[in-house]
Each structure stands twice: as C-alpha cells, then as structure tokens.
Design an enzyme around this catalytic site. Structure first.
Site, PDB file in Angstrom:
ATOM      1  N   ARG A  97      -3.114   0.131   7.361  1.00 15.19           N
ATOM      2  CA  ARG A  97      -4.330   0.929   7.543  1.00 15.19           C
ATOM      3  C   ARG A  97      -4.959   0.603   8.889  1.00 15.19           C
ATOM      4  O   ARG A  97      -4.786  -0.501   9.420  1.00 15.19           O
ATOM      5  CB  ARG A  97      -5.322   0.618   6.408  1.00 15.19           C
TER       6      ARG A  97
ATOM      7  N   ARG B  29       2.349  -4.896  -8.521  1.00  8.64           N
ATOM      8  CA  ARG B  29       1.188  -5.307  -9.323  1.00  8.64           C
ATOM      9  C   ARG B  29       1.159  -4.617 -10.680  1.00  8.64           C
ATOM     10  O   ARG B  29       0.866  -5.239 -11.699  1.00  8.64           O
ATOM     11  CB  ARG B  29      -0.087  -4.985  -8.532  1.00  8.64           C
TER      12      ARG B  29
ATOM     13  N   HIS C 122      -1.797 -10.900  -4.341  1.00  6.28           N
ATOM     14  CA  HIS C 122      -1.538 -10.328  -3.014  1.00  6.28           C
ATOM     15  C   HIS C 122      -0.588 -11.214  -2.205  1.00  6.28           C
ATOM     16  O   HIS C 122      -0.893 -11.625  -1.079  1.00  6.28           O
ATOM     17  CB  HIS C 122      -2.848 -10.114  -2.252  1.00  6.28           C
TER      18      HIS C 122
ATOM     19  N   GLY D  95      -5.339   0.872   0.541  1.00  7.84           N
ATOM     20  CA  GLY D  95      -5.024   1.962  -0.380  1.00  7.84           C
ATOM     21  C   GLY D  95      -3.849   1.622  -1.263  1.00  7.84           C
ATOM     22  O   GLY D  95      -3.260   2.512  -1.881  1.00  7.84           O
ATOM     23  N   GLY D  96      -3.496   0.352  -1.361  1.00 15.39           N
ATOM     24  CA  GLY D  96      -2.337  -0.064  -2.138  1.00 15.39           C
ATOM     25  C   GLY D  96      -2.494   0.118  -3.637  1.00 15.39           C
ATOM     26  O   GLY D  96      -1.504   0.309  -4.346  1.00 15.39           O
TER      27      GLY D  96
ATOM     28  N   THR E 270      -4.016   2.647  -5.156  1.00 14.60           N
ATOM     29  CA  THR E 270      -3.669   4.048  -5.416  1.00 14.60           C
ATOM     30  C   THR E 270      -2.170   4.263  -5.308  1.00 14.60           C
ATOM     31  O   THR E 270      -1.554   4.901  -6.169  1.00 14.60           O
ATOM     32  CB  THR E 270      -4.400   4.969  -4.424  1.00 14.60           C
TER      33      THR E 270
END
Length: 432
Positions: free
Chosen positions: A176, A132, A142, A90-91, A93
C-alpha cells in the site's frame, strides 16, 4: 398438433435453462460452466478490468521472466498458497476474498461465528491455503517473510501429521502507499491496537527488549498523537513493508550493531525488492481490479464477484500539512522506494499480461477461422507443446499491441501519487 408440441418443447427447454441459471447462482462454488474445476477462462464473463494506460512511462527495466506470472497451481497436488499479511494494507479484505470469494470445486467451509475457514483440497483433507482465515496465525501474529519461510513447512507437517518435502509454496502479499498505510496504522494504534503478541522470530530466537524497545508504557498506546507516533525511534510502523518482506538474517535480525545503519538499510531494501519480485503474486491496495486480474491470471482461479475500490478510508480522513507529509515520507524512505519499484513492476505486469491475453485471443480466432466446419476447439491457454506452434504468430505483434491498447476505450483507474484505498470494509462480503 405440431404447434402444441413446439410450445411444450419451448417450455421444457426454458425451464431447464432457468433451473441451471438458478443453480449456478445459488451454488457458485459447486458448478462452473465452461471452466473445469473453477479455473478461469475469458469466456466466463465480460471484461471488467481497466484498460492499460497507453501513456504509462516505465521507470525500471524488468526482463520477461519477471513479468510472466502464470503458475501451474496444483490444488489437488502438494501446492500451497502462503499469504504474507502486512498490517494496514487491506489484507483482511483480501484474505476474506481468498476463503469466501474464490470459485472452487470444493469451496472453503466458512461457518458463522468461527474466525477460521476450512480450505481443503478437492481430493483430500489437506489445506491448500496458509493464511489468517484458513490456518490462523500459525507462525505468529502478522508473521513476516523471515518467519514464514522458516516456519510454514514445519507447521503444515505438524498439522497434517506427515513429513513432506515435495510441497511447492507460492508466496503472495499486498502493498500500500506508505503514507496512507502509516496513517492507517497510527489511527489503529490510537484506538488501542498493539500487535505486541507478534513473535518477530529470526535466526531461531525472538528479539531482546534492548533490541526492540517499546514506544509506550502500559498495556497499549491508545490516544497517542501523530507527533508522538512519529517521534518514537523504535516504531515498527517505520518502513514496515520493507522489514516484513526482507530477509532479516542478512542484517543480524534486530541487532542494530551488527551492520552499519546505511548498509543495513540498503541490504534490507534490496532483499525486499528481490523477495517481492520473486513472489508468485503481489497486489496493490490502490488498484483493486488490477490486483484481481493478476491473481486470477497467475493462479488460473476465478473470483465469484469483482473487487471494489473505495474512496473513503480512515487514512483518507486525516488532514495533513505538507511538512507532516514530508516527515512521514522521510520516516518511511525505504518503503517509499520499495513502493515506487513495486508499483512500476505491477503496472508492467498488468500491461504485459493484458497484451499476452489479447494475442492469445487473436491466435484463437485465427485458428478457429482456419478450422471452420471441422468442429475443432481451441483453448485460450495453449499447452507448452502448442506454444512453439503458435510462436510465429506472436512475433512482431508487441508494437501493434501497444497501439491497439491505446486506441481501445474502456475503464481506467485514477492516476495519481496517492490513490483512494480500501481498508477493511468491503461490499462484496455481506456477512462474515
């Protein structure tokens, strides 16, 4: 005559109030009443956060120094937030929240059609955010903890054309549930994603093909089955969260012959736990509102709109039998242990921070009552010089605080071993 004047005055006052409210809505990053420079205060909005579970059973012992996470983030100084973005947590978002949803004196400049936003400090054209969507993949696609800690200072010196040794870096990340994350990565790879441009830089070099073999032939691994994905012994999806948070230099980077397998696993896990524990902040995808709360209280920055929790994700749409789930858990044994550790630390931090906030509120109310009629105000976050003055009021309140949290009604997040998660769609950001 008096009645006409009163009506006229009411009209003027009402118009002014309406314009102020309208201006606050249209330009939320420019003005922030009751909260200078966009810093958060409890009066800014009602409590939208879940009530801590009074029946939560702690699994690990953490000293207070590991639970307290309020940093003196100087956005006008030399401080920089560095976001370590682990795949499929979820990075994306959360990264958009950082550049589009934080209330700032000078908001990030995000223009349509551009992948990156300009996030300058209010007093000069230097970035306060390394991520990012602000600086791009400046340390590689990443980049992990090993890469970022060795790369970020030099990259910022180059970007700003100056040598600085006084910067303070605040590392943050998201974790997560390992099974959900693994399935989400498989579905992403199945659609053609590879991340093959990642550098994996460690000890000054990238791994050799022998140290990091490929799981597939050709340009990508699109169409691979879950069985094929699980069968590849070189798959970096296995225990990805531990690998990306650990100091890989401790185990000879990607050279598997340097350290025996069991010792290597233990060193990586302990390193990942330590680095996670020492970070300024980390959040969990399964607990969006609690993640928002802890970030706001850690950095004293406020998000414009609340985070949302989603029940439908790509990983959630995969039907698995118990045997397959058990196999994924075995492949991600280190990630499972790290996540168990992280979730407990996260829940304890949330509970501790909520309790501290309520204590401060009671102290504030007490002091306000003591100074009624004198026109004195009290800040919700006392300065260090005032902490000693109120410490006596805090003594012995821990037990009562836990009892009151249990009696308080309110929102609670679903408790379970595998909670709904949020991938990349978010209603908060209507247009990117």
């Amino acid at each position: 005559m008096v009645e006409r004047s009163s009506k006229f005055l009411l009209i003027v006052v009402g118009s002014v109030c309406f314009m102020l409210i309208l201006y606050q809505y249209v330009a939320p990053g420019v003005i922030n009443f009751g909260s200078p420079h966009g810093y958060f205060t409890e009066e800014d909005e009602g409590d939208i956060f879940p009530t801590p579970d009074p029946h939560y059973v702690k699994k690990y012992y953490f000293p207070v120094r590991d639970l307290e996470r309020t940093v003196d983030f100087q956005i006008k100084g030399e401080d920089v937030i560095v976001f370590l973005h682990i795949q499929k947590t979820g990075g994306t978002t959360f990264g958009r929240h950082l550049v589009q949803n934080v209330r700032l004196e000078v908001p990030c400049d995000c223009r349509p059609g551009q992948k990156k936003c300009t996030c300058y400090r209010p007093n000069r054209k230097e970035t306060w955010l390394f991520s990012r969507f602000s600086t791009g993949w400046s340390c590689g696609l990443h980049a992990d903890w090993t890469e970022l800690t060795n790369c970020v200072p030099g990259v910022l010196n180059k970007k700003e054309n100056k040598q600085k040794n006084l910067r303070k870096f605040y590392y943050i990340t998201l974790l997560r549930d390992p099974v959900s994350r693994y399935l989400s990565e498989w579905r992403h790879v199945q659609r053609g994603a590879t991340w093959k441009t990642s550098l994996h830089m460690c000890d000054g070099r990238t791994p050799t093909p022998e140290e990091l073999p490929s799981c597939y032939e050709g340009s990508d691994w699109s169409g691979c089955t879950l069985q094929q994905f699980m069968d590849c012994p070189y798959n970096l999806a296995n225990n990805r969260q531990v690998r990306m948070l650990a100091d890989l230099s401790l185990v000879g980077c990607y050279n598997m012959s340097t350290v025996p397998e069991k010792k290597r696993a233990q060193l990586l896990l302990e390193s990942a736990k330590k680095n996670l524990r020492d970070m300024a902040f980390f959040g969990l995808t399964e607990y969006q509102r609690k993640t928002q709360f802890l970030f706001e209280r850690t950095f004293r920055l406020r998000f414009i709109r609340p985070f949302m929790q989603y029940n439908s994700t790509r990983a959630a749409g995969v039907d698995l039998d118990n045997t397959t789930i058990q196999r994924i858990e075995e492949l991600n044994e280190l990630d499972m242990e790290l996540y168990d550790y992280a979730r407990d630390l996260f829940q304890q931090r949330y509970q501790y921070t909520r309790q501290q906030e309520r204590r401060q509120q009671r102290i504030k109310n007490h002091m306000l009552q003591s100074h009624q009629g004198l026109g004195l105000g009290v800040n919700l976050w006392p300065s260090h010089s005032r902490q000693s003055a109120v410490s006596t009021l805090e003594d012995g309140e821990g037990e009562r605080e836990e009892r009151e949290e249990g009696e308080e009604g309110g929102r609670t997040e679903e408790a379970g071993s595998r909670l709904p998660t949020e991938d990349y769609m978010n209603q908060i950001i209507n247009r990117w």
